[in-house]
Write a protein that holds these residues in place. Structure first.
Motif, PDB file in Angstrom:
ATOM      1  N   PHE A 171      -1.104   5.530   0.277  1.00  9.04           N
ATOM      2  CA  PHE A 171      -0.156   6.479  -0.306  1.00  9.04           C
ATOM      3  C   PHE A 171       0.959   6.797   0.686  1.00  9.04           C
ATOM      4  CE2 PHE A 171       1.203  10.840  -1.335  1.00  9.04           C
ATOM      5  CZ  PHE A 171       1.688  10.604  -2.609  1.00  9.04           C
ATOM      6  N   GLU A 172       0.592   6.966   1.971  1.00  6.02           N
ATOM      7  CA  GLU A 172       1.612   7.256   2.986  1.00  6.02           C
ATOM      8  C   GLU A 172       2.583   6.095   3.137  1.00  6.02           C
ATOM      9  OE1 GLU A 172      -1.621   7.630   5.118  1.00  6.02           O
ATOM     10  OE2 GLU A 172      -1.983   9.677   4.480  1.00  6.02           O
ATOM     11  N   PHE A 173       2.066   4.873   3.020  1.00  4.24           N
ATOM     12  CA  PHE A 173       2.919   3.682   3.070  1.00  4.24           C
ATOM     13  C   PHE A 173       3.943   3.724   1.942  1.00  4.24           C
ATOM     14  CE2 PHE A 173       3.786  -0.631   1.578  1.00  4.24           C
ATOM     15  CZ  PHE A 173       4.271  -1.221   2.730  1.00  4.24           C
ATOM     16  N   PHE A 174       3.483   4.067   0.747  1.00  2.98           N
ATOM     17  CA  PHE A 174       4.375   4.106  -0.411  1.00  2.98           C
ATOM     18  C   PHE A 174       5.410   5.218  -0.270  1.00  2.98           C
ATOM     19  CE2 PHE A 174       5.672   4.892  -4.759  1.00  2.98           C
ATOM     20  CZ  PHE A 174       5.824   3.605  -5.247  1.00  2.98           C
ATOM     21  N   VAL A 175       4.983   6.393   0.138  1.00  2.57           N
ATOM     22  CA  VAL A 175       5.905   7.530   0.273  1.00  2.57           C
ATOM     23  C   VAL A 175       6.927   7.261   1.378  1.00  2.57           C
ATOM     24  CG1 VAL A 175       6.041   9.962   0.920  1.00  2.57           C
ATOM     25  CG2 VAL A 175       4.302   9.197  -0.691  1.00  2.57           C
ATOM     26  N   ALA A 176       6.493   6.647   2.468  1.00  2.14           N
ATOM     27  CA  ALA A 176       7.414   6.376   3.582  1.00  2.14           C
ATOM     28  C   ALA A 176       8.494   5.380   3.187  1.00  2.14           C
ATOM     29  CB  ALA A 176       6.643   5.861   4.792  1.00  2.14           C
ATOM     30  N   GLY A 177       8.218   4.551   2.193  1.00  2.00           N
ATOM     31  CA  GLY A 177       9.216   3.575   1.751  1.00  2.00           C
ATOM     32  C   GLY A 177      10.342   4.177   0.944  1.00  2.00           C
ATOM     33  N   GLY A 178      10.131   5.360   0.415  1.00  2.00           N
ATOM     34  CA  GLY A 178      11.194   6.038  -0.315  1.00  2.00           C
ATOM     35  C   GLY A 178      11.309   5.575  -1.756  1.00  2.00           C
ATOM     36  N   VAL A 179      12.441   5.919  -2.341  1.00  6.88           N
ATOM     37  CA  VAL A 179      12.661   5.678  -3.764  1.00  6.88           C
ATOM     38  C   VAL A 179      12.769   4.186  -4.081  1.00  6.88           C
ATOM     39  CG1 VAL A 179      15.177   5.816  -3.732  1.00  6.88           C
ATOM     40  CG2 VAL A 179      13.924   6.604  -5.738  1.00  6.88           C
ATOM     41  N   ALA A 180      13.079   3.364  -3.119  1.00  7.20           N
ATOM     42  CA  ALA A 180      13.207   1.919  -3.355  1.00  7.20           C
ATOM     43  C   ALA A 180      11.865   1.252  -3.644  1.00  7.20           C
ATOM     44  CB  ALA A 180      13.863   1.249  -2.152  1.00  7.20           C
ATOM     45  N   MET A 181      10.775   1.966  -3.397  1.00  3.46           N
ATOM     46  CA  MET A 181       9.458   1.395  -3.677  1.00  3.46           C
ATOM     47  C   MET A 181       9.202   1.292  -5.184  1.00  3.46           C
ATOM     48  SD  MET A 181       8.068   0.746  -0.744  1.00  3.46           S
ATOM     49  CE  MET A 181       6.305   0.883  -0.614  1.00  3.46           C
ATOM     50  N   THR A 194      13.437 -11.359  -8.636  1.00  2.00           N
ATOM     51  CA  THR A 194      13.795  -9.949  -8.788  1.00  2.00           C
ATOM     52  C   THR A 194      12.953  -9.063  -7.876  1.00  2.00           C
ATOM     53  OG1 THR A 194      14.386 -10.409 -11.079  1.00  2.00           O
ATOM     54  CG2 THR A 194      14.127  -8.105 -10.462  1.00  2.00           C
ATOM     55  N   THR A 195      11.671  -9.376  -7.745  1.00  2.00           N
ATOM     56  CA  THR A 195      10.813  -8.607  -6.836  1.00  2.00           C
ATOM     57  C   THR A 195      11.296  -8.742  -5.402  1.00  2.00           C
ATOM     58  OG1 THR A 195       8.925  -8.910  -8.317  1.00  2.00           O
ATOM     59  CG2 THR A 195       8.444  -8.291  -6.047  1.00  2.00           C
ATOM     60  N   GLY A 196      11.582  -9.960  -4.983  1.00  6.02           N
ATOM     61  CA  GLY A 196      12.097 -10.170  -3.626  1.00  6.02           C
ATOM     62  C   GLY A 196      13.437  -9.491  -3.402  1.00  6.02           C
ATOM     63  N   ALA A 197      14.308  -9.565  -4.408  1.00  3.73           N
ATOM     64  CA  ALA A 197      15.622  -8.925  -4.286  1.00  3.73           C
ATOM     65  C   ALA A 197      15.496  -7.402  -4.246  1.00  3.73           C
ATOM     66  CB  ALA A 197      16.521  -9.354  -5.444  1.00  3.73           C
ATOM     67  N   ALA A 198      14.589  -6.846  -5.029  1.00  5.73           N
ATOM     68  CA  ALA A 198      14.393  -5.392  -5.009  1.00  5.73           C
ATOM     69  C   ALA A 198      13.863  -4.937  -3.651  1.00  5.73           C
ATOM     70  CB  ALA A 198      13.432  -4.965  -6.120  1.00  5.73           C
ATOM     71  N   GLY A 199      12.947  -5.700  -3.070  1.00  2.00           N
ATOM     72  CA  GLY A 199      12.442  -5.372  -1.738  1.00  2.00           C
ATOM     73  C   GLY A 199      13.522  -5.468  -0.677  1.00  2.00           C
ATOM     74  N   GLY A 239      15.968  -2.583  -1.108  1.00  2.00           N
ATOM     75  CA  GLY A 239      15.381  -1.364  -0.557  1.00  2.00           C
ATOM     76  C   GLY A 239      15.443  -1.334   0.958  1.00  2.00           C
ATOM     77  N   PHE A 240      15.182  -2.484   1.583  1.00  2.00           N
ATOM     78  CA  PHE A 240      15.271  -2.569   3.040  1.00  2.00           C
ATOM     79  C   PHE A 240      16.697  -2.303   3.515  1.00  2.00           C
ATOM     80  CE2 PHE A 240      16.350  -5.495   6.581  1.00  2.00           C
ATOM     81  CZ  PHE A 240      15.763  -4.771   7.602  1.00  2.00           C
ATOM     82  N   CYS A 241      17.663  -2.940   2.879  1.00  2.00           N
ATOM     83  CA  CYS A 241      19.060  -2.764   3.297  1.00  2.00           C
ATOM     84  C   CYS A 241      19.539  -1.332   3.100  1.00  2.00           C
ATOM     85  CB  CYS A 241      19.960  -3.727   2.527  1.00  2.00           C
ATOM     86  SG  CYS A 241      19.701  -5.450   2.955  1.00  2.00           S
ATOM     87  N   LEU A 242      19.200  -0.746   1.953  1.00  2.00           N
ATOM     88  CA  LEU A 242      19.613   0.638   1.712  1.00  2.00           C
ATOM     89  C   LEU A 242      18.941   1.599   2.690  1.00  2.00           C
ATOM     90  CD1 LEU A 242      19.611   0.771  -2.185  1.00  2.00           C
ATOM     91  CD2 LEU A 242      21.588   0.767  -0.653  1.00  2.00           C
ATOM     92  N   GLY A 243      17.671   1.384   2.978  1.00  2.00           N
ATOM     93  CA  GLY A 243      16.976   2.232   3.941  1.00  2.00           C
ATOM     94  C   GLY A 243      17.560   2.106   5.337  1.00  2.00           C
ATOM     95  N   LEU A 244      17.892   0.888   5.723  1.00  2.00           N
ATOM     96  CA  LEU A 244      18.476   0.668   7.046  1.00  2.00           C
ATOM     97  C   LEU A 244      19.864   1.310   7.139  1.00  2.00           C
ATOM     98  CD1 LEU A 244      17.788  -0.722   9.704  1.00  2.00           C
ATOM     99  CD2 LEU A 244      18.943  -2.748   8.841  1.00  2.00           C
ATOM    100  N   PRO A 269       9.665  -1.285   1.597  1.00  2.00           N
ATOM    101  CA  PRO A 269       9.868  -1.982   0.316  1.00  2.00           C
ATOM    102  C   PRO A 269       9.801  -3.504   0.445  1.00  2.00           C
ATOM    103  CG  PRO A 269      11.536  -0.299   0.624  1.00  2.00           C
ATOM    104  CD  PRO A 269      10.792  -0.409   1.915  1.00  2.00           C
ATOM    105  N   LEU A 270      10.301  -4.023   1.549  1.00  2.00           N
ATOM    106  CA  LEU A 270      10.253  -5.467   1.759  1.00  2.00           C
ATOM    107  C   LEU A 270       8.817  -5.946   1.945  1.00  2.00           C
ATOM    108  CD1 LEU A 270      11.873  -8.061   2.051  1.00  2.00           C
ATOM    109  CD2 LEU A 270      12.127  -7.547   4.475  1.00  2.00           C
ATOM    110  N   VAL A 271       8.028  -5.192   2.676  1.00  2.00           N
ATOM    111  CA  VAL A 271       6.623  -5.550   2.871  1.00  2.00           C
ATOM    112  C   VAL A 271       5.885  -5.502   1.533  1.00  2.00           C
ATOM    113  CG1 VAL A 271       4.459  -4.799   3.938  1.00  2.00           C
ATOM    114  CG2 VAL A 271       6.555  -4.883   5.288  1.00  2.00           C
ATOM    115  N   LEU A 272       6.136  -4.486   0.731  1.00  2.00           N
ATOM    116  CA  LEU A 272       5.499  -4.400  -0.583  1.00  2.00           C
ATOM    117  C   LEU A 272       5.878  -5.605  -1.438  1.00  2.00           C
ATOM    118  CD1 LEU A 272       3.852  -2.845  -2.712  1.00  2.00           C
ATOM    119  CD2 LEU A 272       5.979  -1.671  -3.331  1.00  2.00           C
ATOM    120  N   ALA A 273       7.153  -5.976  -1.428  1.00  2.00           N
ATOM    121  CA  ALA A 273       7.594  -7.136  -2.207  1.00  2.00           C
ATOM    122  C   ALA A 273       6.904  -8.410  -1.732  1.00  2.00           C
ATOM    123  CB  ALA A 273       9.114  -7.287  -2.111  1.00  2.00           C
ATOM    124  N   LEU A 274       6.796  -8.584  -0.431  1.00  2.00           N
ATOM    125  CA  LEU A 274       6.148  -9.791   0.095  1.00  2.00           C
ATOM    126  C   LEU A 274       4.667  -9.833  -0.240  1.00  2.00           C
ATOM    127  CD1 LEU A 274       7.946 -10.074   3.556  1.00  2.00           C
ATOM    128  CD2 LEU A 274       8.275 -11.512   1.537  1.00  2.00           C
TER     129      LEU A 274
END
Length: 120
Positions: A2-12, A47-52, A55-60, A89-94
């Motif tokens: 759950f902490e992993f998901f919350v730390a990823g933010g809205v892009a998850m 689409t999954t890879g692009a969404a991840g 999310g990574f780019c927006l977070g960075l 988000p990138l890790v989740l996508a992978l």
């Protein structure tokens, strides 16, 4: 988890949505390895890879946007923490792509007939 998901933010959320659809489609392909499912698998995988990646780019970008407001002595630690959280988000996508790829690979092997019982 759950902490992993919350730390990823809205892009998850979009990453999880597209990844869930990808895994569901790959399970369908596992049990019914028909070529008509391949276009959906490719589209959902991309689409999954692009969404991840999005999310990574927006977070960075958001992590580095306000870095100038942090005292210079703490900038490296804050930048490192922001990069770590941005990767979620990138890790989740992978992870979802690997799970789906495993199911699709097994379905493809089944479709080739390598696991059929020998005729007697």
């Amino acid at each position: 988890m759950f902490e992993f998901f919350v730390a990823g933010g809205v892009a998850m959320y979009p990453t999880l949505l597209f990844g869930f659809l990808l895994v569901a489609c790959s399970i369908l392909f596992l049990f019914r390895p028909e070529p008509r499912y391949l276009s959906s698998l490719v589209g959902l995988g991309a689409t999954t890879g692009a969404a991840g990646m999005l999310g990574f780019c927006l977070g960075l970008m958001n992590s580095l946007r306000y870095l100038h407001l942090v005292p210079p002595a703490e900038q490296f630690q804050i930048a490192a923490l922001g990069c770590e959280e941005s990767l979620h988000p990138l890790v989740l996508a992978l992870v979802l792509l690997v799970i789906a790829g495993t199911f699709v690979s097994i379905g493809a092997v089944r479709a080739m007939g390598l696991f059929r019982a020998p005729a007697s």
